[in-house]
Design a protein around this motif. Structure first.
Motif, PDB file in Angstrom:
ATOM      1  N   PHE A 121      -3.859  -5.699   5.777  1.00  0.00           N
ATOM      2  CA  PHE A 121      -4.191  -4.438   5.108  1.00  0.00           C
ATOM      3  C   PHE A 121      -5.510  -4.534   4.352  1.00  0.00           C
ATOM      4  O   PHE A 121      -6.295  -3.587   4.329  1.00  0.00           O
ATOM      5  CB  PHE A 121      -3.043  -4.004   4.188  1.00  0.00           C
ATOM      6  CG  PHE A 121      -1.923  -3.389   4.961  1.00  0.00           C
ATOM      7  CD1 PHE A 121      -1.835  -2.025   5.114  1.00  0.00           C
ATOM      8  CD2 PHE A 121      -0.971  -4.190   5.586  1.00  0.00           C
ATOM      9  CE1 PHE A 121      -0.825  -1.457   5.868  1.00  0.00           C
ATOM     10  CE2 PHE A 121       0.034  -3.639   6.348  1.00  0.00           C
ATOM     11  CZ  PHE A 121       0.110  -2.268   6.489  1.00  0.00           C
ATOM     12  N   VAL A 124      -8.384  -4.677   7.268  1.00  0.00           N
ATOM     13  CA  VAL A 124      -8.513  -3.443   8.047  1.00  0.00           C
ATOM     14  C   VAL A 124      -9.091  -2.328   7.181  1.00  0.00           C
ATOM     15  O   VAL A 124      -9.883  -1.511   7.659  1.00  0.00           O
ATOM     16  CB  VAL A 124      -7.163  -3.030   8.674  1.00  0.00           C
ATOM     17  CG1 VAL A 124      -7.227  -1.625   9.264  1.00  0.00           C
ATOM     18  CG2 VAL A 124      -6.760  -4.036   9.745  1.00  0.00           C
ATOM     19  N   ASN A 125      -8.760  -2.297   5.907  1.00  0.00           N
ATOM     20  CA  ASN A 125      -9.236  -1.249   5.009  1.00  0.00           C
ATOM     21  C   ASN A 125     -10.532  -1.616   4.279  1.00  0.00           C
ATOM     22  O   ASN A 125     -10.975  -0.871   3.403  1.00  0.00           O
ATOM     23  CB  ASN A 125      -8.148  -0.898   3.990  1.00  0.00           C
ATOM     24  CG  ASN A 125      -6.971  -0.219   4.647  1.00  0.00           C
ATOM     25  OD1 ASN A 125      -7.089   0.885   5.157  1.00  0.00           O
ATOM     26  ND2 ASN A 125      -5.837  -0.896   4.674  1.00  0.00           N
ATOM     27  N   PHE A 144     -11.301   1.211  11.025  1.00  0.00           N
ATOM     28  CA  PHE A 144      -9.904   1.639  10.964  1.00  0.00           C
ATOM     29  C   PHE A 144      -9.415   1.712   9.528  1.00  0.00           C
ATOM     30  O   PHE A 144     -10.033   1.193   8.613  1.00  0.00           O
ATOM     31  CB  PHE A 144      -9.029   0.666  11.761  1.00  0.00           C
ATOM     32  CG  PHE A 144      -9.265   0.737  13.231  1.00  0.00           C
ATOM     33  CD1 PHE A 144      -8.510   1.581  14.029  1.00  0.00           C
ATOM     34  CD2 PHE A 144     -10.251  -0.018  13.826  1.00  0.00           C
ATOM     35  CE1 PHE A 144      -8.738   1.666  15.387  1.00  0.00           C
ATOM     36  CE2 PHE A 144     -10.490   0.053  15.187  1.00  0.00           C
ATOM     37  CZ  PHE A 144      -9.730   0.901  15.971  1.00  0.00           C
ATOM     38  N   THR A 154      -5.335   2.045   7.321  1.00  0.00           N
ATOM     39  CA  THR A 154      -3.881   2.060   7.415  1.00  0.00           C
ATOM     40  C   THR A 154      -3.318   3.226   6.614  1.00  0.00           C
ATOM     41  O   THR A 154      -3.955   3.726   5.689  1.00  0.00           O
ATOM     42  CB  THR A 154      -3.291   0.741   6.886  1.00  0.00           C
ATOM     43  OG1 THR A 154      -3.689   0.567   5.527  1.00  0.00           O
ATOM     44  CG2 THR A 154      -3.749  -0.440   7.731  1.00  0.00           C
ATOM     45  N   CYS A 167       3.500   1.252   6.062  1.00  0.00           N
ATOM     46  CA  CYS A 167       4.078   0.073   6.707  1.00  0.00           C
ATOM     47  C   CYS A 167       5.490  -0.163   6.189  1.00  0.00           C
ATOM     48  O   CYS A 167       5.912   0.426   5.194  1.00  0.00           O
ATOM     49  CB  CYS A 167       3.233  -1.161   6.423  1.00  0.00           C
ATOM     50  SG  CYS A 167       3.239  -1.662   4.682  1.00  0.00           S
ATOM     51  N   PHE A 226      -1.647   3.343  11.549  1.00  0.00           N
ATOM     52  CA  PHE A 226      -3.088   3.197  11.340  1.00  0.00           C
ATOM     53  C   PHE A 226      -3.857   4.074  12.324  1.00  0.00           C
ATOM     54  O   PHE A 226      -3.287   4.596  13.291  1.00  0.00           O
ATOM     55  CB  PHE A 226      -3.523   1.731  11.488  1.00  0.00           C
ATOM     56  CG  PHE A 226      -3.356   1.158  12.869  1.00  0.00           C
ATOM     57  CD1 PHE A 226      -4.441   1.078  13.734  1.00  0.00           C
ATOM     58  CD2 PHE A 226      -2.128   0.687  13.298  1.00  0.00           C
ATOM     59  CE1 PHE A 226      -4.304   0.545  15.000  1.00  0.00           C
ATOM     60  CE2 PHE A 226      -1.975   0.148  14.567  1.00  0.00           C
ATOM     61  CZ  PHE A 226      -3.068   0.076  15.424  1.00  0.00           C
ATOM     62  N   LYS A 272      -2.896   9.246  15.170  1.00  0.00           N
ATOM     63  CA  LYS A 272      -2.650   7.963  14.527  1.00  0.00           C
ATOM     64  C   LYS A 272      -1.777   7.120  15.440  1.00  0.00           C
ATOM     65  O   LYS A 272      -1.068   7.643  16.306  1.00  0.00           O
ATOM     66  CB  LYS A 272      -1.991   8.130  13.158  1.00  0.00           C
ATOM     67  CG  LYS A 272      -0.558   8.604  13.201  1.00  0.00           C
ATOM     68  CD  LYS A 272       0.027   8.634  11.804  1.00  0.00           C
ATOM     69  CE  LYS A 272       1.343   9.356  11.754  1.00  0.00           C
ATOM     70  NZ  LYS A 272       2.463   8.648  12.333  1.00  0.00           N
TER      71      LYS A 272
END
Length: 187
Positions: free
Chosen positions: A54, A57-58, A64, A66, A69, A84, A146
């Motif tokens: 997380f 990716v962020n 991308f 998220t 989860c 995501f 998504k």
């Protein structure tokens, strides 16, 4: 990839809520805009490799982001999911690729795992422990899609392996091989 008319939520961010079983949902936290709020995701506690997914990716330089989860043990399996997608400012040509992201991920694994027995076992294993879904998304005035990756494996190491590969695929491989440069050409 399974195409759904609706899955989990359609509009992001979404409000926090308490479910009938007492489980609390933090709501949709935009970790791009508020990275410090990652500590509010109780699902990440006890799974440092999941938290790293997380975080990476962020990260500000990524493509991308998220949306939600879950992770936990159910019937002796480590199960969960990640919602995501591409960020709202992503190019429309990249958004069109979302529907084939599962195939692109398997192609990446096929390319990155050395030839031989490990590859012959790894690709079917990844397909066995994961399931991909795509559904509508509305975020910050943009409407597109998504992805939902659901996972389940008897051993945490299997899920960790899958998520670490997905992290590299989203933050390095896809960025390098599919992103658009300022001139609008594929790099």
């Amino acid at each position: 990839m399974q195409h759904l008319k609706r899955h989990n939520f359609v509009i992001f961010p979404y409000r926090p809520c308490e479910h009938g079983d007492g489980e609390f949902n933090n709501g949709g936290i935009d970790l791009i805009r508020e990275p410090h709020r990652i500590t509010e995701l109780h699902e990440l506690h006890g799974y440092p490799w999941f938290k790293e997914f997380f975080t990476k990716v962020n990260a500000s330089e990524g493509l991308f982001m998220t949306f939600g989860c879950a992770i936990g043990i159910l019937d002796e399996f480590l199960c969960g999911y990640i919602d995501f997608s591409l960020r709202p400012n992503s190019d429309i040509r990249l958004r069109r690729q979302l529907a084939s992201m599962d195939d692109m991920f398997i192609a990446y694994l096929n390319h990155s795992i050395p030839d031989g027995e490990m590859r012959r076992k790894s690709i079917p294993y990844a397909q066995q422990i994961s399931e991909w879904k795509i559904s509508p998304l509305e975020i910050h005035g943009h409407t597109y899609a998504k992805l939902n990756l659901t996972f389940h494996a008897r051993q945490e190491e299997g899920v960790k392996w899958l998520i670490e590969h997905l992290q590299f695929f989203l933050t390095k491989y896809f960025l390098r091989n599919h992103s658009l440069s300022q001139s609008g050409k594929c790099t």
